[in-house]
Write an enzyme that holds these catalytic residues in place. Structure first.
Site, PDB file in Angstrom:
ATOM      1  N   HIS A 307       1.403  -1.352  -0.084  1.00 43.27           N
ATOM      2  CA  HIS A 307       0.069   0.118   0.071  1.00 43.27           C
ATOM      3  C   HIS A 307       0.817   1.050   0.185  1.00 43.27           C
ATOM      4  CE1 HIS A 307      -3.795   2.551   1.014  1.00 43.27           C
ATOM      5  NE2 HIS A 307      -3.931   1.550   0.954  1.00 43.27           N
ATOM      6  N   ASP A 364      -7.890  -5.300  -0.237  1.00 47.21           N
ATOM      7  CA  ASP A 364      -8.783  -5.440  -1.100  1.00 47.21           C
ATOM      8  C   ASP A 364      -8.278  -7.131  -1.163  1.00 47.21           C
ATOM      9  OD1 ASP A 364      -9.441  -3.365  -3.057  1.00 47.21           O
ATOM     10  OD2 ASP A 364      -7.976  -2.770  -3.623  1.00 47.21           O
TER      11      ASP A 364
HETATM   12  N1  CMC Z   1       4.043  -7.743  -5.045  1.00 47.56           N
HETATM   13  C1  CMC Z   1       5.748  -7.802  -4.549  1.00 47.56           C
HETATM   14  N2  CMC Z   1       6.732  -6.409  -4.700  1.00 47.56           N
HETATM   15  C2  CMC Z   1       5.820  -5.372  -3.979  1.00 47.56           C
HETATM   16  C3  CMC Z   1       4.395  -4.899  -4.285  1.00 47.56           C
HETATM   17  C4  CMC Z   1       3.477  -6.246  -4.762  1.00 47.56           C
HETATM   18  N3  CMC Z   1       2.159  -6.591  -4.795  1.00 47.56           N
HETATM   19  N4  CMC Z   1       3.903  -3.792  -4.383  1.00 47.56           N
HETATM   20  C5  CMC Z   1       5.398  -3.774  -4.083  1.00 47.56           C
HETATM   21  N5  CMC Z   1       6.230  -4.276  -4.518  1.00 47.56           N
HETATM   22  C6  CMC Z   1       7.713  -3.621  -4.197  1.00 47.56           C
HETATM   23  C7  CMC Z   1       7.941  -2.545  -5.792  1.00 47.56           C
HETATM   24  O1  CMC Z   1       8.662  -4.175  -5.953  1.00 47.56           O
HETATM   25  C8  CMC Z   1       9.068  -2.348  -4.592  1.00 47.56           C
HETATM   26  O2  CMC Z   1      10.233  -3.351  -4.939  1.00 47.56           O
HETATM   27  P1  CMC Z   1      11.387  -2.745  -4.767  1.00 47.56           P
HETATM   28  O3  CMC Z   1      11.889  -1.319  -3.787  1.00 47.56           O
HETATM   29  O4  CMC Z   1      12.674  -3.660  -4.720  1.00 47.56           O
HETATM   30  O5  CMC Z   1      11.574  -2.144  -6.319  1.00 47.56           O
HETATM   31  C9  CMC Z   1       8.481  -1.811  -3.478  1.00 47.56           C
HETATM   32  O6  CMC Z   1       8.124  -3.238  -3.020  1.00 47.56           O
HETATM   33  C10 CMC Z   1       7.874  -0.730  -2.650  1.00 47.56           C
HETATM   34  O7  CMC Z   1       6.578  -0.696  -4.232  1.00 47.56           O
HETATM   35  P2  CMC Z   1       6.408   0.233  -5.358  1.00 47.56           P
HETATM   36  O8  CMC Z   1       5.914  -0.150  -6.344  1.00 47.56           O
HETATM   37  O9  CMC Z   1       7.385   1.576  -5.454  1.00 47.56           O
HETATM   38  O10 CMC Z   1       5.080   1.181  -3.633  1.00 47.56           O
HETATM   39  P3  CMC Z   1       4.322   2.189  -4.095  1.00 47.56           P
HETATM   40  O11 CMC Z   1       3.523   3.030  -2.681  1.00 47.56           O
HETATM   41  O12 CMC Z   1       4.108   2.917  -5.845  1.00 47.56           O
HETATM   42  O13 CMC Z   1       3.362   0.895  -4.809  1.00 47.56           O
HETATM   43  C11 CMC Z   1       1.038  -0.350  -4.301  1.00 47.56           C
HETATM   44  C12 CMC Z   1       1.613   0.243  -4.021  1.00 47.56           C
HETATM   45  C13 CMC Z   1      -0.374  -0.520  -3.705  1.00 47.56           C
HETATM   46  C14 CMC Z   1       0.560   0.460  -6.015  1.00 47.56           C
HETATM   47  C15 CMC Z   1       1.469  -1.569  -4.967  1.00 47.56           C
HETATM   48  O14 CMC Z   1       2.172  -2.486  -2.965  1.00 47.56           O
HETATM   49  C16 CMC Z   1       0.904  -2.498  -5.799  1.00 47.56           C
HETATM   50  O15 CMC Z   1       1.365  -2.248  -7.198  1.00 47.56           O
HETATM   51  N6  CMC Z   1       0.711  -4.129  -5.132  1.00 47.56           N
HETATM   52  C17 CMC Z   1      -0.714  -4.992  -5.760  1.00 47.56           C
HETATM   53  C18 CMC Z   1      -1.793  -3.926  -5.921  1.00 47.56           C
HETATM   54  C19 CMC Z   1      -3.014  -4.113  -5.041  1.00 47.56           C
HETATM   55  O16 CMC Z   1      -3.065  -5.053  -4.662  1.00 47.56           O
HETATM   56  N7  CMC Z   1      -3.486  -2.843  -4.728  1.00 47.56           N
HETATM   57  C20 CMC Z   1      -4.649  -2.073  -3.931  1.00 47.56           C
HETATM   58  C21 CMC Z   1      -3.961  -1.401  -3.821  1.00 47.56           C
HETATM   59  S1  CMC Z   1      -4.780  -0.923  -1.374  1.00 47.56           S
HETATM   60  C22 CMC Z   1      -6.934  -0.758  -2.583  1.00 47.56           C
HETATM   61  C23 CMC Z   1      -6.797   0.346  -3.185  1.00 47.56           C
HETATM   62  O17 CMC Z   1      -5.477   1.474  -2.636  1.00 47.56           O
HETATM   63  O18 CMC Z   1      -6.897   1.202  -3.722  1.00 47.56           O
END
Ligand code: CMC
Length: 428
Positions: A307, A364
């Protein structure tokens, strides 16, 4: 305001005011910095460190796993309030008394008919259309049937457009599902409560008496409360920024629905279930998918994990996990998908990749399992999220307009070519 921050750029020093919120969060106010510094801006792709507004609606502390609507904890509201009370609280700032709540619901019910011509628009979509695309289009189309824009300085007009959308939106939600399933369009029954009526509008069959299951009603009510607001997330920021151009409420909401659709935001609930189904069909080997999620050369992500703001746990996920266990237990459903979800969660919480990056199950991860137990098709999951988020979007749009916020218009730093001369086609 309290304190000042000092920024030095190009040998010059600038004093900037620091703003402190009611929960002691601090922000450097850079709104006048560009003017004072002759063109220097701050840059923050994805707005990871940028506050876009001051808001009195929702407080979220991602480190401590706190979520509060108007000062009430999400745990307290999920346990004790119903969705309409929470909607009123979010939009108008205080919990309603009985009389106010009754009037609110009566006014919503009066608005729960949508113009019959909307059916023609719905008819034009193929059955294969994703319900989120249909919902966004129909919500935007509502504007055509109430074309005069809201006079935001009139409490009465503002209230009217709010109850109007709260009345019509559940009908559109139900119709997107009925269209997909080839069922005749239905208006439900205004003798029922808001959430009961949503379920009846979705599931009622023309040749059967529909009876609501109180377990399902309660679980959906709780899910909608948990999704009702989440401060400046992608779809809410979209609603506020579209509304900041003084586009109307319905047009702003339609844009918010499109933003919510994406799999990194609300679309994650559909993506989670598809992922869990895929793992099951592939033999249920969760280790294989954990490895894929950690492999930087593999685009696979563990959907429902991580998140932008919660870096400890998502308090909504805790409540939903408990609700999923209860609903499945009460309905007597044994779902192997739940076992896979629990297995993944256990492995991820013990895995240094996920622990180091503070990746925990989000709202989710378990919501899809409950929706599935309720008989809601996977493609409708994000539509259910939109139904829950509606009061939050409305509250944020209203606050933005009442605060007379300026049009949202970020700056950029240009990194393209410098001035060059046009080269005619035959010389390229
Ligand atoms: N699976 C594997 N690796 C992950 C995941 C995941 N679900 N989420 C983040 N990472 C890793 C990412 O690869 C990165 O690694 P590194 O530092 O080595 O490059 C690190 O964790 C930080 O990730 P980020 O993408 O920079 O983090 P963010 O804050 O930009 O993204 C997020 C947050 C929710 C988009 C992301 O965690 C994600 O894609 N999760 C899966 C989709 C999901 O479940 N979304 C629902 C969010 S809650 C409901 C809502 O808000 O609508």
């Amino acid at each position: 305001m309290s304190d000042n921050a000092t920024i030095e750029v190009g040998g010059k020093s600038y004093e900037l005011p620091v703003f402190t919120g009611t929960e002691n969060e601090q922000a450097i106010d850079i709104s006048k910095f560009r003017g004072a510094s002759d063109g220097v801006i701050t840059i923050d792709p994805g707005y990871k460190n940028t506050g876009s507004c001051l808001s009195e609606i929702t407080f979220l502390d991602g480190e401590k796993g706190i979520l509060r609507y108007r000062g009430y904890s999400i745990e307290d509201l999920a346990e004790n309030a119903d969705f309409l009370e929470v909607a009123y609280l979010l939009i108008f700032g205080e919990l309603p008394d009985t009389e106010t709540l009754d009037k609110f619901y009566t006014d919503i019910k009066k608005e729960s008919i949508v113009d019959d011509d909307i059916k023609k628009i719905l008819d034009a979509f193929p059955k294969s259309a994703h319900p989120m695309g249909v919902l966004s289009s129909l919500t935007s189309a509502l504007t055509a049937f109430s074309p005069s824009s809201v006079n935001v300085d009139s409490d009465e007009e503002m209230y009217k457009s709010i109850v109007r959308i709260l009345g019509k939106f559940p009908v559109l939600v139900a119709w997107t599902m009925r269209k997909k399933q080839g069922l005749p369009l239905d208006y439900g029954d205004n003798k029922l409560g808001y959430v009961e009526n949503v379920l009846k509008m979705m599931f009622n069959k023309p040749n059967e008496e529909y009876e609501n299951n109180p377990i399902v009603v309660e679980a959906l009510d709780k899910l909608l409360i948990l999704h009702a607001d989440h401060e400046q997330n992608c779809s809410t920021s979209t609603v506020r920024i579209v509304g900041s151009s003084h586009a109307g409420l319905f047009a702003s909401l339609s844009a918010g629905i499109s933003a919510l659709w994406g799999p990194l935001h609300g679309g994650a609930n559909q993506a989670v279930l598809e992922m869990l189904n895929g793992i099951q069909e592939d033999g249920g080997d969760t280790n294989k998918y954990m490895a894929k999620a950690k492999d930087k050369n593999d685009p696979f992500r563990l959907m429902g994990f991580g998140h932008r703001v919660y870096k400890n746990f998502d308090p909504r996920a805790k409540i939903i996990k408990k609700a999923a266990d209860e609903v499945l237990g009460d309905l007597g459903i044994e779902d192997p998908i739940l076992d896979i979800a629990e297995g993944l969660e256990k492995e991820a919480l013990a895995d240094p990749y996920f622990v180091d990056r503070k990746l925990y199950p989000n709202v989710d991860f378990y919501s899809g399992i409950i929706y599935r137990a309720m008989g809601i098709p996977t493609e409708m999951f994000t539509v259910m999220f939109a139904l829950g988020r509606l009061p939050g979007w409305i509250a944020q749009w209203r606050e933005m307009r009442l605060n007379k916020e300026p049009i949202g218009r970020p700056r950029q730093i240009y990194t393209g070519e410098n001035l060059r001369s046009f080269v005619p086609l035959d010389k390229r």
